[in-house]
Design an enzyme around this catalytic site. Structure first.
Site, PDB file in Angstrom:
ATOM      1  N   PRO A   2      -2.431   1.385   8.970  1.00 21.51           N
ATOM      2  CA  PRO A   2      -2.535   1.868   9.672  1.00 21.51           C
ATOM      3  C   PRO A   2      -1.180   2.546  10.466  1.00 21.51           C
ATOM      4  O   PRO A   2      -0.124   2.157   9.344  1.00 21.51           O
ATOM      5  CB  PRO A   2      -2.388   0.328  11.245  1.00 21.51           C
ATOM      6  CG  PRO A   2      -3.152  -0.538   9.942  1.00 21.51           C
ATOM      7  CD  PRO A   2      -2.958   0.325   8.527  1.00 21.51           C
ATOM      8  N   GLU A   3      -1.561   3.851  11.362  1.00 18.02           N
ATOM      9  CA  GLU A   3      -0.111   4.185  11.448  1.00 18.02           C
ATOM     10  C   GLU A   3       0.279   4.739  12.743  1.00 18.02           C
ATOM     11  O   GLU A   3      -0.390   4.099  13.043  1.00 18.02           O
ATOM     12  CB  GLU A   3      -0.303   5.884  10.519  1.00 18.02           C
ATOM     13  CG  GLU A   3      -0.879   5.716   9.082  1.00 18.02           C
ATOM     14  CD  GLU A   3      -0.860   6.785   8.211  1.00 18.02           C
ATOM     15  OE1 GLU A   3      -0.505   8.225   9.165  1.00 18.02           O
ATOM     16  OE2 GLU A   3      -1.372   7.040   7.522  1.00 18.02           O
ATOM     17  N   LYS A  60       6.070   2.000  12.749  1.00 15.62           N
ATOM     18  CA  LYS A  60       4.867   1.359  12.252  1.00 15.62           C
ATOM     19  C   LYS A  60       4.673  -0.167  12.581  1.00 15.62           C
ATOM     20  O   LYS A  60       3.967  -0.618  11.783  1.00 15.62           O
ATOM     21  CB  LYS A  60       4.049   1.485  10.889  1.00 15.62           C
ATOM     22  CG  LYS A  60       3.575   3.060  11.054  1.00 15.62           C
ATOM     23  CD  LYS A  60       2.797   3.418   9.124  1.00 15.62           C
ATOM     24  CE  LYS A  60       4.398   3.754   8.756  1.00 15.62           C
ATOM     25  NZ  LYS A  60       3.912   4.121   6.724  1.00 15.62           N
ATOM     26  N   TYR A 107      -9.880 -13.738   8.911  1.00 17.04           N
ATOM     27  CA  TYR A 107      -9.182 -13.355   8.299  1.00 17.04           C
ATOM     28  C   TYR A 107      -7.911 -13.316   8.920  1.00 17.04           C
ATOM     29  O   TYR A 107      -6.453 -12.870   8.979  1.00 17.04           O
ATOM     30  CB  TYR A 107      -8.932 -11.365   8.474  1.00 17.04           C
ATOM     31  CG  TYR A 107      -9.864 -11.666   6.536  1.00 17.04           C
ATOM     32  CD1 TYR A 107      -9.968 -12.559   5.470  1.00 17.04           C
ATOM     33  CD2 TYR A 107     -11.215 -11.270   6.757  1.00 17.04           C
ATOM     34  CE1 TYR A 107     -10.833 -12.347   4.358  1.00 17.04           C
ATOM     35  CE2 TYR A 107     -12.210 -11.433   5.968  1.00 17.04           C
ATOM     36  CZ  TYR A 107     -12.103 -11.780   4.938  1.00 17.04           C
ATOM     37  OH  TYR A 107     -13.037 -11.410   3.643  1.00 17.04           O
ATOM     38  N   ARG A 126      -6.228  -8.443   3.253  1.00 16.09           N
ATOM     39  CA  ARG A 126      -5.628  -7.538   2.159  1.00 16.09           C
ATOM     40  C   ARG A 126      -4.266  -8.263   2.527  1.00 16.09           C
ATOM     41  O   ARG A 126      -3.364  -8.351   1.130  1.00 16.09           O
ATOM     42  CB  ARG A 126      -6.085  -6.101   2.034  1.00 16.09           C
ATOM     43  CG  ARG A 126      -6.698  -5.561   2.302  1.00 16.09           C
ATOM     44  CD  ARG A 126      -6.561  -4.065   2.091  1.00 16.09           C
ATOM     45  NE  ARG A 126      -7.966  -3.751   2.170  1.00 16.09           N
ATOM     46  CZ  ARG A 126      -9.013  -3.361   0.872  1.00 16.09           C
ATOM     47  NH1 ARG A 126      -8.686  -4.180   0.066  1.00 16.09           N
ATOM     48  NH2 ARG A 126     -10.186  -2.680   1.000  1.00 16.09           N
ATOM     49  N   LYS A 167      17.970  17.546   1.044  1.00 10.48           N
ATOM     50  CA  LYS A 167      17.182  16.847   0.661  1.00 10.48           C
ATOM     51  C   LYS A 167      16.300  17.427  -0.611  1.00 10.48           C
ATOM     52  O   LYS A 167      15.847  18.164  -0.563  1.00 10.48           O
ATOM     53  CB  LYS A 167      15.965  15.883   0.700  1.00 10.48           C
ATOM     54  CG  LYS A 167      16.417  14.980   2.658  1.00 10.48           C
ATOM     55  CD  LYS A 167      17.154  14.029   2.560  1.00 10.48           C
ATOM     56  CE  LYS A 167      17.818  13.480   3.284  1.00 10.48           C
ATOM     57  NZ  LYS A 167      18.009  11.841   3.672  1.00 10.48           N
ATOM     58  N   ASN A 186       0.085   7.897   5.322  1.00 10.90           N
ATOM     59  CA  ASN A 186      -0.383   9.255   3.927  1.00 10.90           C
ATOM     60  C   ASN A 186      -1.308   9.977   4.792  1.00 10.90           C
ATOM     61  O   ASN A 186      -1.174  10.922   4.400  1.00 10.90           O
ATOM     62  CB  ASN A 186      -1.219   8.251   3.217  1.00 10.90           C
ATOM     63  CG  ASN A 186      -1.403   8.425   1.937  1.00 10.90           C
ATOM     64  OD1 ASN A 186      -0.330   9.420   1.357  1.00 10.90           O
ATOM     65  ND2 ASN A 186      -2.637   8.696   0.882  1.00 10.90           N
TER      66      ASN A 186
END
Length: 408
Positions: A2-3, A60, A107, A126, A167, A186
């Site tokens: 989740p973003e 997040k 869960y 997870r 950077k 991602n």
């Protein structure tokens, strides 16, 4: 994982349905891997009787502000999700819980019932998420270590451009660095780089000002749009890479081939035809490709391996995220391999002393094998001995038949 848009959708759902309500009941899972630094009983007693004042987010991370501390905070990990019974809360693309599952889910890591009967659950199949009980979540890690929130505290362009040019690392690795900008994960990183036509392995400090302007604009637009539709991916524009990037399956977006590489320690989808390396990296990549194929001709199976190595040298950063999933599978494979390697072989039977001696004798007897390498039968020795014995007996018989000489 989740973003920012998915976590913001959860925050808005809590804000809409839970504010001003008192926590009547709390059930915290006995799972120290997820429930961080506090016992289930202490966590439960700290929540019951408290009123939900607000729901806050940075990057997040999400936390509930109650009428008195401590406050529960949620780091969503790979598959963490907020569910409110009877309320449609946007689920992550890879959410592991279905609407038809039992309630609360097996869960569930945190379950609360409010005084009006509304029920809320934070689940994580997870077990990569972290649920904490903190006096001031924003002032301690991990939240205190986050960079500016991509939605609430967007960088001004001048600051963004100046930061990039300090950077010396791949641009995707930098976007995934939560201390640089918080909230980009991602899929967002892949999307904004695709829309900005920037190769994921391009070194941040080598980007042109024009590319930086486009990237800055794409970050803002993608995040704002995703938040506007409550992260409901079916409402994302059809031309977005998002719809075609999952599962590392061959495919196309807008007629262009999608390829997959590793960047920033993560599986990365990009479109080689549109996202090309530039400057010195392009020259280096071309040289590597020329060395790789005879006469500089491109082979069918050539890919971006050389370029990927360059990016790793430039400093790929692994995020706590997991296609972590992949890490779990690899660890399991290693354990299985290790167990196979250490299986004891059955002990070899030792030959008896007599058997050993017979073998040695046979070896001696067969020492004069012919050139064809075949061993002579063992009876050869005993036959010789029998023949010698017969001849000896024959001589003895002949001797006994000779007439004796008379003695005068």
């Amino acid at each position: 994982m989740p973003e920012l848009p998915e976590v913001e959708a959860a925050r808005r759902a809590v804000e809409e349905h839970c504010l001003g309500k008192r926590i009547k009941k709390a059930i915290i899972a006995n799972d120290p891997k997820v429930i961080d630094g506090v016992s289930s009983s202490d966590f439960e007693s700290s929540l019951v009787g408290k009123t939900v004042i607000s729901a806050l987010r940075k990057g997040k991370n999400l936390w509930l502000q109650l009428d008195s501390p401590p406050f529960p905070s949620f780091q969503f990990g790979m598959a963490g999700a907020i569910y409110i019974k009877g309320v449609a809360v946007t689920k992550y693309k890879r959410s592991a819980i279905n609407d038809s599952d039992e309630w609360p889910s097996k869960y569930s890591k945190l379950f609360i019932e409010l005084d009006d009967g509304l029920e809320l659950s934070f689940t994580d199949k997870r077990r990569f998420a972290k649920v904490r009980l903190l006096k001031d979540p924003g002032s301690v890690p991990p939240i205190s270590e986050l960079g500016p929130d991509a939605l609430l505290e967007p960088m001004k362009f001048d600051e963004f451009y100046e930061s990039l040019h300090k950077k010396k690392m791949g641009i995707k690795a930098l976007l995934l660095d939560q201390s640089f900008i918080s909230g980009i994960g991602n899929w967002i990183a892949d999307e904004v780089l695709y829309q900005a036509r920037i190769h994921p392995l391009q070194t941040a400090c080598s980007l042109s000002k024009e590319s930086c302007v486009t990237l800055h604009k794409c970050i803002k637009e993608v995040i704002q749009y995703a938040v506007q539709v409550d992260a409901e991916c079916s409402h994302f524009p059809l031309e977005w890479l998002f719809h075609f990037r999952w599962g590392k399956k061959p495919g196309t977006v807008n007629g262009k081939k999608i390829d997959f590489i590793a960047a920033g320690g993560r599986t990365t989808a990009y479109v080689p035809e549109l996202q090309k390396l530039s400057g010195g990296q392009a020259v280096k990549a071309a040289g590597a490709l020329q060395r790789k194929t005879p006469n500089g001709k491109k082979g069918e199976d050539d890919d971006e391996d050389e370029v990927e190595d360059d990016a790793n040298e430039a400093g790929s950063e692994e995020e706590e995220e997991e296609e972590e999933e992949e890490a779990t599978r690899k660890a399991k494979s290693k354990r299985e391999l290790k167990s196979r390697v250490h299986v004891k072989k059955p002990p070899t039977k030792q030959k008896s002393k007599a058997s050993h001696e017979n073998d040695n004798a046979a070896a001696d007897d067969n020492g004069d094998d012919g050139k064809d390498g075949k061993q002579k039968p063992r009876r050869a020795t005993s036959d010789k001995q029998a023949k010698a014995k017969r001849e000896s007996n024959k001589k003895a018989t002949n001797n006994s038949r000779k007439p004796k000489k008379k003695v005068k």
